[in-house]
Motif scaffolding. Sequence first.
Motif, short mmCIF file in Angstrom:
data_model
loop_
_atom_site.label_atom_id
_atom_site.label_comp_id
_atom_site.label_asym_id
_atom_site.label_seq_id
_atom_site.Cartn_x
_atom_site.Cartn_y
_atom_site.Cartn_z
N TYR A 78 0.84 -1.20 0.00
CA TYR A 78 0.00 0.00 0.00
C TYR A 78 0.87 1.25 0.00
O TYR A 78 1.96 1.26 0.58
N GLY A 79 0.35 2.30 -0.63
CA GLY A 79 0.99 3.59 -0.53
C GLY A 79 0.68 4.18 0.85
O GLY A 79 -0.25 3.73 1.52
N PHE A 80 1.44 5.18 1.24
CA PHE A 80 1.28 5.73 2.59
C PHE A 80 -0.13 6.26 2.83
O PHE A 80 -0.75 5.95 3.85
N VAL A 81 -0.65 7.03 1.87
CA VAL A 81 -1.97 7.63 2.07
C VAL A 81 -3.05 6.56 2.13
O VAL A 81 -3.92 6.58 3.01
N ASP A 82 -2.97 5.57 1.23
CA ASP A 82 -3.93 4.47 1.25
C ASP A 82 -3.86 3.72 2.57
O ASP A 82 -4.88 3.33 3.14
N ALA A 83 -2.64 3.52 3.04
CA ALA A 83 -2.45 2.80 4.30
C ALA A 83 -3.13 3.54 5.44
O ALA A 83 -3.85 2.93 6.24
N VAL A 84 -2.94 4.86 5.48
CA VAL A 84 -3.54 5.65 6.57
C VAL A 84 -5.06 5.63 6.48
O VAL A 84 -5.75 5.44 7.49
N VAL A 85 -5.58 5.78 5.26
CA VAL A 85 -7.04 5.78 5.08
C VAL A 85 -7.64 4.45 5.54
O VAL A 85 -8.62 4.41 6.28
N LEU A 86 -7.01 3.35 5.11
CA LEU A 86 -7.52 2.03 5.47
C LEU A 86 -7.41 1.78 6.97
O LEU A 86 -8.36 1.31 7.61
N LEU A 87 -6.26 2.10 7.53
CA LEU A 87 -6.07 1.87 8.97
C LEU A 87 -7.06 2.68 9.79
O LEU A 87 -7.55 2.22 10.82
N GLU A 88 -7.35 3.89 9.32
CA GLU A 88 -8.31 4.73 10.04
C GLU A 88 -9.69 4.07 10.03
O GLU A 88 -10.39 4.04 11.04
N GLN A 89 -10.07 3.49 8.88
CA GLN A 89 -11.36 2.77 8.79
C GLN A 89 -11.36 1.57 9.73
O GLN A 89 -12.33 1.30 10.42
N TRP A 90 -10.25 0.84 9.74
CA TRP A 90 -10.18 -0.37 10.56
C TRP A 90 -10.17 -0.04 12.04
O TRP A 90 -10.72 -0.77 12.84
N LEU A 91 -9.53 1.10 12.37
CA LEU A 91 -9.52 1.52 13.77
C LEU A 91 -10.94 1.82 14.22
O LEU A 91 -11.36 1.46 15.32
N ARG A 92 -11.70 2.48 13.33
CA ARG A 92 -13.10 2.79 13.65
C ARG A 92 -13.89 1.49 13.81
O ARG A 92 -14.68 1.34 14.73
N ALA A 93 -13.66 0.55 12.90
CA ALA A 93 -14.35 -0.75 12.98
C ALA A 93 -13.96 -1.46 14.27
O ALA A 93 -14.81 -2.04 14.95
N TYR A 94 -12.68 -1.39 14.61
CA TYR A 94 -12.21 -2.06 15.82
C TYR A 94 -12.86 -1.44 17.05
O TYR A 94 -13.32 -2.14 17.95
N ASN A 95 -12.91 -0.10 17.08
CA ASN A 95 -13.49 0.59 18.24
C ASN A 95 -14.97 0.27 18.41
O ASN A 95 -15.44 0.07 19.53
N SER A 96 -15.70 0.20 17.30
CA SER A 96 -17.13 -0.11 17.44
C SER A 96 -17.31 -1.57 17.83
O SER A 96 -18.25 -1.92 18.53
N GLU A 97 -16.39 -2.43 17.37
CA GLU A 97 -16.46 -3.83 17.75
C GLU A 97 -16.22 -4.00 19.25
O GLU A 97 -16.95 -4.71 19.93
N THR A 98 -15.22 -3.32 19.77
CA THR A 98 -14.94 -3.44 21.20
C THR A 98 -16.04 -2.78 22.02
O THR A 98 -16.38 -3.24 23.10
N ALA A 99 -16.63 -1.70 21.48
CA ALA A 99 -17.71 -1.03 22.21
C ALA A 99 -18.91 -1.96 22.34
O ALA A 99 -19.51 -2.07 23.40
N SER A 100 -19.25 -2.66 21.24
CA SER A 100 -20.41 -3.55 21.31
C SER A 100 -20.10 -4.77 22.18
O SER A 100 -20.97 -5.31 22.83
N ARG A 101 -18.81 -5.17 22.20
CA ARG A 101 -18.43 -6.29 23.06
C ARG A 101 -18.57 -5.89 24.52
O ARG A 101 -18.99 -6.65 25.35
#
Length: 143
Positions: A78-101
């Motif tokens: 991945y390019g740097f910008v793509d990496a940051v965009v994707l990781l930001e999405q995954w961090l949001r997904a991770y946070n909502s997953e832990t919140a529902s857990r």
Amino acid sequence: MVTRDLLRSLRNDLPMPFTFRQLGKKAPHSKFVEGRFRFQCPNCKEILAAVNPRNNLGHCFHCKMNINNIDLMLQCGYGFVDAVVLLEQWLRAYNSETASRKTTLHPAKPVEKAGQGAEPIGSILRQEFENHGPQADELTGTL
Ligand SMILES: [Zn+2]
């Protein structure tokens, strides 16, 4: 916008095993060994890299390379910008997953409150059903 705080958050707050899961087949080979997340070092290709859960940083015990989420994404092509965009999405997904857990893990609190609140009702019911033997026993048992 890519800020220093965002980059730090992507490195620290998104567990590397979660990133591996999101990367799927693109991720280096990985497995849990004795509770430790191990993966194939993208640099030397030895399966001697492990994630330190305390700082969420991958470290290869063979070539001594350190690798964080962003490094991992770059290593996967991945390019740097793509990496940051994707990781930001995954961090949001991770946070909502832990919140529902968390909400499913703590049903104890509302139940406890309901129990406490029901106490006066319990005594009212006991008076109501005083002469109905088994029913009253059942009620006091559940309350
Ligand atoms: Zn290595």
